[in-house]
Each structure stands twice: as structure tokens, then as C-alpha cells.
Design a protein around this motif. Sequence first.
Motif, short mmCIF file in Angstrom:
data_model
loop_
_atom_site.label_atom_id
_atom_site.label_comp_id
_atom_site.label_asym_id
_atom_site.label_seq_id
_atom_site.Cartn_x
_atom_site.Cartn_y
_atom_site.Cartn_z
N MET A 36 0.85 -1.20 0.00
CA MET A 36 0.00 0.00 0.00
C MET A 36 0.88 1.25 0.00
O MET A 36 1.87 1.33 0.74
CB MET A 36 -0.92 0.02 1.22
N VAL A 37 0.52 2.22 -0.83
CA VAL A 37 1.34 3.42 -0.99
C VAL A 37 1.46 4.20 0.30
O VAL A 37 2.54 4.70 0.64
CB VAL A 37 0.76 4.30 -2.11
N TRP A 38 0.36 4.31 1.05
CA TRP A 38 0.33 5.15 2.24
C TRP A 38 0.29 4.32 3.54
O TRP A 38 -0.22 4.76 4.56
CB TRP A 38 -0.90 6.09 2.20
N GLN A 39 0.86 3.13 3.50
CA GLN A 39 0.80 2.24 4.66
C GLN A 39 1.47 2.85 5.90
O GLN A 39 0.96 2.73 7.01
CB GLN A 39 1.47 0.91 4.32
N ALA A 40 2.63 3.48 5.71
CA ALA A 40 3.34 4.06 6.85
C ALA A 40 2.50 5.14 7.54
O ALA A 40 2.44 5.20 8.78
CB ALA A 40 4.68 4.63 6.39
N GLU A 41 1.86 5.96 6.73
CA GLU A 41 1.03 7.02 7.29
C GLU A 41 -0.21 6.44 7.99
O GLU A 41 -0.64 6.94 9.04
CB GLU A 41 0.59 8.00 6.21
N LEU A 42 -0.77 5.38 7.40
CA LEU A 42 -1.92 4.74 8.02
C LEU A 42 -1.54 4.16 9.38
O LEU A 42 -2.30 4.28 10.35
CB LEU A 42 -2.47 3.64 7.11
N GLU A 43 -0.38 3.55 9.44
CA GLU A 43 0.08 2.99 10.71
C GLU A 43 0.32 4.09 11.74
O GLU A 43 0.03 3.93 12.94
CB GLU A 43 1.36 2.19 10.49
N GLU A 44 0.83 5.24 11.28
CA GLU A 44 1.02 6.38 12.19
C GLU A 44 -0.32 6.87 12.72
O GLU A 44 -0.46 7.18 13.91
CB GLU A 44 1.74 7.51 11.45
N LEU A 45 -1.31 6.93 11.85
CA LEU A 45 -2.65 7.35 12.26
C LEU A 45 -3.20 6.38 13.31
O LEU A 45 -3.72 6.81 14.35
CB LEU A 45 -3.58 7.42 11.06
N ARG A 46 -3.10 5.09 13.04
CA ARG A 46 -3.64 4.09 13.97
C ARG A 46 -2.92 4.16 15.32
O ARG A 46 -3.53 3.96 16.37
CB ARG A 46 -3.51 2.69 13.38
N ARG A 47 -1.63 4.42 15.31
CA ARG A 47 -0.87 4.53 16.55
C ARG A 47 -1.36 5.72 17.37
O ARG A 47 -1.52 5.63 18.60
CB ARG A 47 0.62 4.67 16.23
N ALA A 75 14.52 12.29 19.95
CA ALA A 75 15.56 13.12 19.34
C ALA A 75 15.51 13.10 17.83
O ALA A 75 16.00 14.04 17.17
CB ALA A 75 16.94 12.67 19.83
N GLU A 76 14.92 12.07 17.27
CA GLU A 76 14.84 11.95 15.81
C GLU A 76 13.52 12.44 15.26
O GLU A 76 13.21 12.25 14.09
CB GLU A 76 15.08 10.50 15.40
N GLY A 77 12.72 13.06 16.11
CA GLY A 77 11.47 13.64 15.65
C GLY A 77 10.32 12.65 15.54
O GLY A 77 9.29 12.97 14.94
N ARG A 78 10.48 11.46 16.12
CA ARG A 78 9.40 10.49 16.06
C ARG A 78 8.51 10.60 17.30
O ARG A 78 9.00 10.91 18.39
CB ARG A 78 9.99 9.08 15.97
N LEU A 79 7.22 10.34 17.11
CA LEU A 79 6.27 10.45 18.20
C LEU A 79 6.63 9.48 19.31
O LEU A 79 6.75 8.27 19.09
CB LEU A 79 4.85 10.16 17.69
N ALA A 80 6.76 10.00 20.52
CA ALA A 80 7.04 9.15 21.68
C ALA A 80 5.78 8.93 22.52
O ALA A 80 5.53 7.84 23.01
CB ALA A 80 8.14 9.78 22.54
N GLU A 81 5.01 9.98 22.68
CA GLU A 81 3.82 9.90 23.54
C GLU A 81 2.81 10.94 23.07
O GLU A 81 3.18 11.99 22.55
CB GLU A 81 4.20 10.19 24.99
N LEU A 82 1.52 10.62 23.24
CA LEU A 82 0.46 11.57 22.91
C LEU A 82 -0.58 11.53 24.01
O LEU A 82 -1.19 10.49 24.26
CB LEU A 82 -0.20 11.24 21.57
N THR A 83 -0.75 12.64 24.70
CA THR A 83 -1.83 12.77 25.67
C THR A 83 -2.98 13.49 24.99
O THR A 83 -2.85 14.66 24.61
CB THR A 83 -1.38 13.58 26.90
#
Length: 518
Positions: free
Chosen positions: A1-12, A64-72
Motif C-alpha cells: 500500500m502506498v500510504w501504509q506508513a502514514e496509516l500505521e502512524e494514524l492508527r498509533r 531526538a529523531e522527531g518520532r512520536l514518543a507519547e500523545l496525551t
Amino acid sequence: MVWQAELEELRRREDFARRMGGADKVKRQHDAGRLTVRERVEQLADPGSFHEIGAIAGRASYDAEGRLAELTPSNCVFGRATLDGRPVVLVGDDFTVRGGSADATIREKPLMAERMAHEFQLPLIRIIEGSGGGGSVKTIETTGRANLPGGVGGTGLFNYTTLNLSAVPVVGLGLGSVAGLGAARLASSHYSVMTKSSAMFVAGPPVVARLGEDLSKEQLGGWEIQTRSGGVDHAVETEEEAFACARRFLSYLPSSVHGLPPAVPCEDDPGRRDEKLMAAVPRDRRRVYQMRPIIESVLDRGSFFEMGKMFGRSIITGLARLDGRAVAVMASDPFFYGGSWTSDTCQKVVRFIDLAETFHLPVVYLMDCPGFMVGLEAERSATIRHGVRAMAAMNQCTVPWCTIVVRNAFGVAGAAHQPAGRLSLRYAWLSARWGSLPLEGGIEAAYRAEIDAAEDPAAKLAEIEARLNQLRSPFRTAETFWIEEIIDPRETRPLLCDFARLADPLRRPEPSRLQMRP
């Protein structure tokens, strides 16, 4: 899937939102006997109907690499759903995130919920637990500035909170500690319910303690305090009961002022005559009687939904049906002050008539009012001023109106039983009696000299009373057409159902001249 990474980010991110304030905070909520906001939405809405908006909005942290660690997530959850198949807007506070405080919310979310209800003409249900105001004391430190209530850009929520009262049905559910703006949002509704384990106050016990009053939450703003003061309409044992009350209240109302209240099939014979009504009112005028059985008898069976039972108790108010058509019902309760109107009663009448006018509900009034309450407390509470306002609300309303004079109609409050200046229907029971003031007490004043001069003052008083009672007969009034019809009480339901049918085409689906007040 072209947008699989973004979909996984959304689900996370959605998974973070579903965790709310974290497992420990969710457990604390459950241990206190309360549902989480997402559980509340799930139980209130029709199964699978909730469409959430802004679920992944909140406060995020990154590595440090700009990846989501936590979301409240924001502690405001809102979206569209259906209740009994009808679209509504639901908005709820998440107490697991900073106790529902505005510190942890995004103010545009509750504002959008209010705007959505207004613009799409949908009923609005607020699930309230927390303060939901300008933040806690810590806000000054976290933002580096003090919040100005109503500062630039900060009045949008207040605006729509007011606008919606004259546009769509608004229900407030108080399901925990409700303070500050949360209390204002709960009170600013057409119908409000709280659980008996909840409390509502402008400011909580710690703030009030600084003023010298050491009170618990229940002592300060528990259900008995709030229902008796009129701050909240109703209190129930469980959250599930609160949800049921919300659904039932909305079942009598249109989705907005641009629609009409829904009618339902009626299985109760509109021509039904109840023999018990002939004995419902005692002949002895000093004896009181139960009004609620009369209400249940003349309306569609099981349709009466009472509102504000503990406030202004000399008047009973609620929604009901006649031949399947929704109506607003007021009825006197002689068990409280003989049915006299107190200042609280007058305020209750104003708010209820506003509700009927706003949502095009014909009014039925079962009247037994000996006048305004008298005495020192009545004067201290400005009963006459509130009474005049109640009369003004009655006279300004435009919905069809029908009054049944069950027993008493005396004084200025006795005159306030139908809108002045336009036609309404009125029927008097055989038990009805009226006058400028009751004879009891008035005879002694008016005939004092004659009574004092008599050889037997008691006999003279009885003689005068008997003479005047003959003249006070409702049939004498009917002779001069001061009362249109005197009826057999058993004819009440057929006549009220006929009124509901006559009123049906007269309910105009247009914005009301009266704005509903909190």
C-alpha cells in the motif's frame, strides 16, 4: 500500500487517544464508580453510530529523531452520533486527563461541538465532568500569563452556549465533580441531570474554605442542594439512568426550532373516560389531594416525563403526549403551599413556558392556584416581581394553550392561567371555585362591624359565609359567560386530545420570539 506508513502512524495516534489519561487514571475512574467518557458515549449513542472528530488532537512529545514518543489526548471528546435513530452532537469531558480541566484541552474542540449543533440544527448533549474553564491555578505558571475570562478570541464558546438555547435542544449530564465553566455549561441547558454521587458548584470546597465555610462536595453542591435550588432538573442513581433520561427528554422535542415535535402512534383511547376523576377532588376545601394521578389519567398512559420536581414544588412541570402528540404540561400541586405561587414557582414557570415556546409545544395547564404566596418570606423573595415576570412570559407565548380549572383560581396569580389577548381553550371542573381572594379570612375583614355587632358572632359569620358561597357558585359565573364551559371531570381526556389535534397545525416551525433562558 502506498500510504501504509502514514496509516500505521494514524492508527498509533488513535491508540494513544483510546488510552485517555493512562491505565492508572482509567482505573481510578472505575474505582470511583464512574465510567470513562468513551464508555459514556458508547452507552449513550446508538451502537456503532458515533463518528468522532479530532480524536488525535492533544499534546505530543517526540524523541531526538522527531518520532512520536507519547500523545496525551485532549480531554474533550466530541462527534456526531444517533440517538434512537436521530442525529445528535455529543461532547464530553475526559476526567482521566487533568481532571477535565482546560489545561489539558484544546478550546476549539468544545467550541466546534457547539457550532456543529447550531449550524446543522442538531440536538446537543454535553457530558460534563470537570471544570472545563480557563484552567487551574497552575495555568498561570504553565502559560506565563493570567487568563482574562472573555478576553480577545475567548468568547466564542459563551456565544454559542447562549445561541443554542434558542436553536436546538440542549441536554446537560453532570457525572462527577462539575465546577466553574463546567457548572455553567450544565446549567445552560434545557434539561439537566446529575447522578446522586456527583456535585456541582461554581467553586469547589478548597476555594470556599478560604471564605470560612468548611464543606464537603455533597454539602456544597450535592444533588439535594442542586435539585431543590433549581440548578439541576433531576438526579438519578446511575449513569445509565441519566442516559435514559436524556433520550426520553429528546423524544418529545424537534431537532431544532425549525422543525416540529415528533408524533408517535397512540395506543391509548383518546376518548377514554376515567371514573376515578369524579372523586379526585374532595368536597371539603380544606383537604388536599394528589395531582399526579390526575395528570397520569388525562394524558396518554405512561407518557408524562416530569422535569424539575424538587424546585418550585407548588407547580408540576413536564412533557407528555395527547393522542400521540407532544405537549408541555403544567399542573398545580396543592400539597405545597396549597398550590400558591412562590418566587421559585414563578421562576420555574418562566423557564418552562420558554421551553414550550422555543420548541412549539402546546401547553396544558391543570390549575389549582389560590394566589401568590403571602407572608414575610414571600416579600423577602420578591414573589410579586417574579410573578409579574411569569405572567409576562405567559402573555408573550404564542403556542396553543388549554387550561383546566381543577379547583382554585384566586387573585393575581389566579389570573395567570392563560395568555392574555388571544384565544385559548378553558374548561372548569365541577369542583372549581374562584374570586378576587378566598372568602376564608376575607369575610372577617370585610364584615367586621356586622359580625362584632351580632349577638352570636360565630353564627353571623356562618350566615354570611353561606350567603356568599351561593353567589360564588361557578354556575353563576357561567351564566354571564365569564367561564366558557363547566365540564364533567371524566370528559377531560377527550377534550384535551381534541385540543392537541386542533393545535397540531398551529405549531409554527420558525424561531421563537422568546429565547430560552438558563
